[in-house]
Design a protein around this motif. Sequence first.
Motif, mmCIF file in Angstrom:
data_model
loop_
_atom_site.group_PDB
_atom_site.id
_atom_site.type_symbol
_atom_site.label_atom_id
_atom_site.label_comp_id
_atom_site.label_asym_id
_atom_site.label_seq_id
_atom_site.Cartn_x
_atom_site.Cartn_y
_atom_site.Cartn_z
ATOM 1 N N CYS A 1 0.825 -1.200 0.000
ATOM 2 C CA CYS A 1 0.000 0.000 0.000
ATOM 3 C C CYS A 1 0.864 1.257 0.000
ATOM 4 N N ASP B 1 2.237 1.742 -3.382
ATOM 5 C CA ASP B 1 1.164 2.202 -4.275
ATOM 6 C C ASP B 1 0.964 3.716 -4.144
ATOM 7 N N LEU B 2 0.902 4.177 -2.882
ATOM 8 C CA LEU B 2 0.672 5.606 -2.645
ATOM 9 C C LEU B 2 1.781 6.434 -3.277
ATOM 10 N N TYR C 1 1.239 6.495 -7.036
ATOM 11 C CA TYR C 1 0.159 7.397 -7.453
ATOM 12 C C TYR C 1 0.640 8.841 -7.404
ATOM 13 N N GLU D 1 2.416 9.506 -10.498
ATOM 14 C CA GLU D 1 1.626 9.419 -11.718
ATOM 15 C C GLU D 1 0.689 10.611 -11.923
ATOM 16 N N THR D 2 0.143 11.109 -10.818
ATOM 17 C CA THR D 2 -0.926 12.096 -10.941
ATOM 18 C C THR D 2 -0.403 13.440 -11.478
ATOM 19 N N SER E 1 -2.387 16.228 -10.950
ATOM 20 C CA SER E 1 -2.947 17.239 -10.053
ATOM 21 C C SER E 1 -2.019 17.453 -8.857
ATOM 22 N N GLU F 1 -2.615 18.988 -6.082
ATOM 23 C CA GLU F 1 -3.306 18.761 -4.811
ATOM 24 C C GLU F 1 -3.276 17.274 -4.450
ATOM 25 N N ALA F 2 -3.578 16.453 -5.470
ATOM 26 C CA ALA F 2 -3.586 15.008 -5.252
ATOM 27 C C ALA F 2 -2.179 14.500 -4.936
ATOM 28 N N MET G 1 -1.447 15.096 -1.400
ATOM 29 C CA MET G 1 -2.210 14.192 -0.539
ATOM 30 C C MET G 1 -1.552 12.814 -0.518
ATOM 31 N N TYR G 2 -1.187 12.324 -1.698
ATOM 32 C CA TYR G 2 -0.549 11.002 -1.780
ATOM 33 C C TYR G 2 0.772 10.991 -1.011
ATOM 34 N N LYS H 1 1.773 12.919 1.399
ATOM 35 C CA LYS H 1 1.557 13.038 2.845
ATOM 36 C C LYS H 1 1.190 11.668 3.429
ATOM 37 N N ASN H 2 0.261 10.990 2.747
ATOM 38 C CA ASN H 2 -0.203 9.702 3.262
ATOM 39 C C ASN H 2 0.863 8.615 3.154
#
Lengths: 67, 286
Positions: B246, B249-250, B253, B256-257, B259, B261-262, B265-266, B268-269
Amino acid sequence: MTVAANVNQCLSTLKGIEAQLSSFAINSTVPEASKIFHETMMVIGEIKMDLEQRKIQLEKEEPQYKG
Amino acid sequence: MNDYTHIIVASILFVVTLFTITKIGGKKQLSELSFFEYVSGITIGSIAGEVIMGLDGNLLHGVLAIMIFGSFTYLHDLIGIKSKKFRDFFEGNATVFIKEGKVLEENLKKEKYTIDELNSLLRQKNVFKTADVEFAVLEPKGDLSVLLKKELQPITPKDLNMTVSPEKEAHTVIMDGNVLNDQLTAAGKNRGWLDTELSILNVTLDNVFMAQVDSYGKLTIDTYDDQLQVPSPQPRKLLLAMLNKCQADLELYALETVSDEAKQMYNKNAAKLQTAIKKIKPFLNE
């Protein structure tokens, strides 16, 4: 796989992890271990919430992939 | 009474007497830890042997002598608990043989040990070089306790600054195909849980010779049928692998993104999950 599908898959894995952690926290008789399992479960919950929001966003952008 | 009946009666009588005396003396008598227990152990044994085989002796004389020796050890134990002086006098102190890596010849002489005997005792402790020993002491019972130099001691997780998951004693919940209910309760589990676990392992209760549950609630079993392949799931390792997946994966992402903002978020998580994994990792080792 589309981005939305990927995020969806990751979300399910996180849900699985959360459930497993909760089961470990209940089944363990070592208080320290139970505590850390529980704490990690909370962290996973937070991450899950963020990802869920992202999923809604993605579905808005690409409604054809709504799963 | 002929010889045979005498021997039979005497043997039975002394088995009972010896059993009673040892029961009263407790585990300490069996350990022969102190001088008194050692001496009385030997004496009680030989009295019993002598009276059983010495055909003319009076049986009750033997029983009396055993009782006296038994009560002496018992009294000695009782007073010993109360008084340190008494203990020192009867049991003696330990004698230091090696200190700071140097053999104390005076103490060797005092206990009448030769250097060969000291070396032999050391070898029994797997020490073949006197220079490896930091401290060695002869216990009152006559065996040598050895403290190796710090750099020669077995390495421990503490030396490596490692965190290990605490583990408590395992409980044996099934023996000979029977469920031990009090052990099951002590492990904090019930019959329903046990039945579920057994069905996960795909075995029936009457095929289980022994089952233990560890402090993480994992059940390990031994079956009567040794050909049977029992699955040995490692749920904690699996969980760690899932967490790592996981986390990866984060991070993926985030790359890949498009954005911003996204991406934030990714990232940070992913970092959050990384810290959590680091914390939980010692507990997921099995």
